[in-house]
Design an enzyme around this catalytic site. Sequence first.
Site, PDB file in Angstrom:
ATOM      1  N   GLU A 195      -8.014 -46.339  59.665  1.00  0.00           N
ATOM      2  CA  GLU A 195      -8.780 -45.452  60.904  1.00  0.00           C
ATOM      3  C   GLU A 195      -9.208 -44.353  60.250  1.00  0.00           C
ATOM      4  O   GLU A 195      -9.295 -43.338  60.722  1.00  0.00           O
ATOM      5  CB  GLU A 195      -8.017 -45.237  61.923  1.00  0.00           C
ATOM      6  CG  GLU A 195      -7.496 -46.349  62.801  1.00  0.00           C
ATOM      7  CD  GLU A 195      -7.110 -46.133  64.210  1.00  0.00           C
ATOM      8  OE1 GLU A 195      -6.912 -45.163  64.610  1.00  0.00           O
ATOM      9  OE2 GLU A 195      -6.309 -47.070  64.690  1.00  0.00           O
ATOM     10  N   HIS A 240      -6.183 -40.435  59.847  1.00  0.00           N
ATOM     11  CA  HIS A 240      -6.899 -39.150  60.647  1.00  0.00           C
ATOM     12  C   HIS A 240      -6.698 -37.853  60.028  1.00  0.00           C
ATOM     13  O   HIS A 240      -5.531 -37.327  60.267  1.00  0.00           O
ATOM     14  CB  HIS A 240      -6.812 -39.305  62.127  1.00  0.00           C
ATOM     15  CG  HIS A 240      -7.126 -40.639  62.778  1.00  0.00           C
ATOM     16  ND1 HIS A 240      -8.503 -41.172  62.723  1.00  0.00           N
ATOM     17  CD2 HIS A 240      -6.618 -41.506  63.300  1.00  0.00           C
ATOM     18  CE1 HIS A 240      -8.528 -42.080  63.148  1.00  0.00           C
ATOM     19  NE2 HIS A 240      -7.231 -42.424  63.710  1.00  0.00           N
ATOM     20  N   GLU A 275       1.299 -47.121  67.278  1.00  0.00           N
ATOM     21  CA  GLU A 275       1.877 -45.821  67.709  1.00  0.00           C
ATOM     22  C   GLU A 275       3.023 -45.968  68.589  1.00  0.00           C
ATOM     23  O   GLU A 275       3.323 -45.101  69.549  1.00  0.00           O
ATOM     24  CB  GLU A 275       0.770 -45.075  68.389  1.00  0.00           C
ATOM     25  CG  GLU A 275      -0.614 -44.928  67.629  1.00  0.00           C
ATOM     26  CD  GLU A 275      -1.646 -44.091  68.308  1.00  0.00           C
ATOM     27  OE1 GLU A 275      -1.558 -43.728  69.460  1.00  0.00           O
ATOM     28  OE2 GLU A 275      -2.624 -43.786  67.648  1.00  0.00           O
ATOM     29  N   ASN A 324       0.990 -50.467  63.214  1.00  0.00           N
ATOM     30  CA  ASN A 324      -0.185 -49.348  62.951  1.00  0.00           C
ATOM     31  C   ASN A 324       0.227 -47.995  63.250  1.00  0.00           C
ATOM     32  O   ASN A 324       0.830 -47.903  64.588  1.00  0.00           O
ATOM     33  CB  ASN A 324      -1.150 -49.705  63.485  1.00  0.00           C
ATOM     34  CG  ASN A 324      -2.691 -49.129  62.875  1.00  0.00           C
ATOM     35  OD1 ASN A 324      -2.815 -48.711  61.895  1.00  0.00           O
ATOM     36  ND2 ASN A 324      -3.417 -48.577  63.947  1.00  0.00           N
ATOM     37  N   ASP A 363     -10.629 -41.178  58.695  1.00  0.00           N
ATOM     38  CA  ASP A 363     -11.544 -40.084  58.825  1.00  0.00           C
ATOM     39  C   ASP A 363     -10.932 -38.935  58.398  1.00  0.00           C
ATOM     40  O   ASP A 363      -9.779 -38.526  58.505  1.00  0.00           O
ATOM     41  CB  ASP A 363     -12.102 -40.010  60.114  1.00  0.00           C
ATOM     42  CG  ASP A 363     -11.244 -39.904  61.478  1.00  0.00           C
ATOM     43  OD1 ASP A 363     -10.097 -39.356  61.235  1.00  0.00           O
ATOM     44  OD2 ASP A 363     -11.654 -40.219  62.427  1.00  0.00           O
TER      45      ASP A 363
HETATM   46  C1  XIL Z   1     -10.209 -44.043  69.885  1.00  0.00           C
HETATM   47  C2  XIL Z   1     -11.633 -44.379  70.034  1.00  0.00           C
HETATM   48  O1  XIL Z   1     -12.122 -44.177  68.741  1.00  0.00           O
HETATM   49  C3  XIL Z   1     -12.234 -43.664  71.110  1.00  0.00           C
HETATM   50  O2  XIL Z   1     -13.476 -44.177  71.252  1.00  0.00           O
HETATM   51  C4  XIL Z   1     -11.338 -43.868  72.327  1.00  0.00           C
HETATM   52  O3  XIL Z   1     -12.049 -42.928  73.390  1.00  0.00           O
HETATM   53  C5  XIL Z   1      -9.862 -43.510  72.087  1.00  0.00           C
HETATM   54  O4  XIL Z   1      -9.513 -44.232  71.048  1.00  0.00           O
HETATM   55  N1  XIL Z   1      -5.648 -44.413  67.186  1.00  0.00           N
HETATM   56  C6  XIL Z   1      -6.089 -45.343  67.401  1.00  0.00           C
HETATM   57  C7  XIL Z   1      -7.429 -45.517  67.916  1.00  0.00           C
HETATM   58  O5  XIL Z   1      -5.348 -46.433  67.360  1.00  0.00           O
HETATM   59  O6  XIL Z   1      -7.473 -46.701  68.852  1.00  0.00           O
HETATM   60  C8  XIL Z   1      -7.981 -44.318  68.669  1.00  0.00           C
HETATM   61  O7  XIL Z   1      -9.426 -44.878  68.927  1.00  0.00           O
HETATM   62  C9  XIL Z   1      -7.832 -43.343  67.844  1.00  0.00           C
HETATM   63  C10 XIL Z   1      -6.560 -43.035  67.363  1.00  0.00           C
END
Ligand code: XIL
Length: 454
Positions: free
Chosen positions: A264, A235, A157, A199, A266
Amino acid sequence: MTRPRTVFAALASGLVAAGTFAALTPTADAATTLGAAAAAQGRYFGTAVAAYKLSDTVYAGILDREFTSVTPENEMKWDATEPSQGTFNYTSADTIVNRAIANGQKIRGHALAWHSQQPAWAQNLSGTALRNAMVNHVTQVATHYRGKIDSWDVVNEAFADGSTGARRDSNLQRTGNDWIEVAFRTARAADPAAKLCYNDYNTDGQNAKSNAVYALVQDFKARGVPIDCVGFQSHFNAASPLPADYQANLQRFANLGVDVQITELDIEGSGTAQADSFAAVTRACLAVTRCNGITVWGIRDTDSWRASGTPLLFDGNGNPKAAYTAVLNALGGTVTPSSPPVSSPPVTSPTPSTSVPAGACSATVSVNAWTGGFVATVKVTAGTAAITGWRVAATLPGGSAVTSTWNATAAGTSGTVTFTNASYNGRLTAGGSTEFGFQGTGTAPGTTPTCTPA
Ligand code: XIL
């Protein structure tokens, strides 16, 4: 890619010849789990894992059944691994890593350098002190896991949202624009075998932010800065939906000579709309040769970092959702288990079924029910003699129906439903047992099922 087509054909014909099993389906070699179906496509299917949930048997059961890759959800982040400067704590991350290795699962390391989830001491550093601390952190953590990580999110990020295409302002960015390439070179030196990924989120379609990442990768490739992959967090929700050019965006990165991974995933929502989006993401990855695999960001909806959006493949009870079926089907798998697992017993010299005497069997059922549906797990136990096959009859209340079955074949969907052993779990030694299960709508059987040796 090796699929057990011929092996299973030999098994099936042997059993049919023995006169024991006649109703094997033509699609008998389709994979029945996300991991197996993805493997048949040359890909992994992963999930984020939280170390503290591994003692939850429902959670661990799904993890081991369905997933071939794991990403520690928080346990490898800077605040977790280096809580005070120079003092490293790998306890929780090691738990996940060692368990994954024992289960033959790949590991995505997440994340070495990130503006978020830094320990307080790092948040308070700047300039050369922070740069040196970052380099030491990357070196120490990547060295600790050297040889065990399939892919590392080296930098997470680093770009800003919006139309500027600029770097995100952060304490790391303020150490100098070269902090990203320094992190990648440091990671390569510490673990030369791991794939090194950049990422990010909101880079899933073509936009100013993904264009900026694209330019970074192009520049790294041109100058020989080590980078092997780009992770797309993916996401999605109503405000940030799956972009129409998702596949094209993955492909343009792949064309730069890096692998791409969905890291990641979802998707908030429910029902068919959610399932369709999950399937579209899956198809996009399969259509891009250099897409190595998909990781969903948690197992059950209740495990999600945004649980209220029910964005995952399993509901809070651990039951597969429509989205699960959609992903599995997109991967070429099927939810109706009609084949032995890849690890079924050797098939070259099956024991003749006539050598085992028939005996009695019994069945007990345990039910996990919710409003409108249930999952029944049935334990089949042989009596004092071994058996070579079994049939279990379960009677459902009126209006209830079986919607899917695993480790057995169901005849009928309502009223009295007969479940016949799969080709790989019919033989039970004296007193031995096996389990099968079925999911249904309505209410679970209220009476104990009957078992007949077959
Ligand atoms: C999130 C986790 O899922 C949570 O448990 C934590 O509180 C915060 O981080 N992008 C990312 C992940 O790269 O590391 C994040 O994970 C979600 C967004």
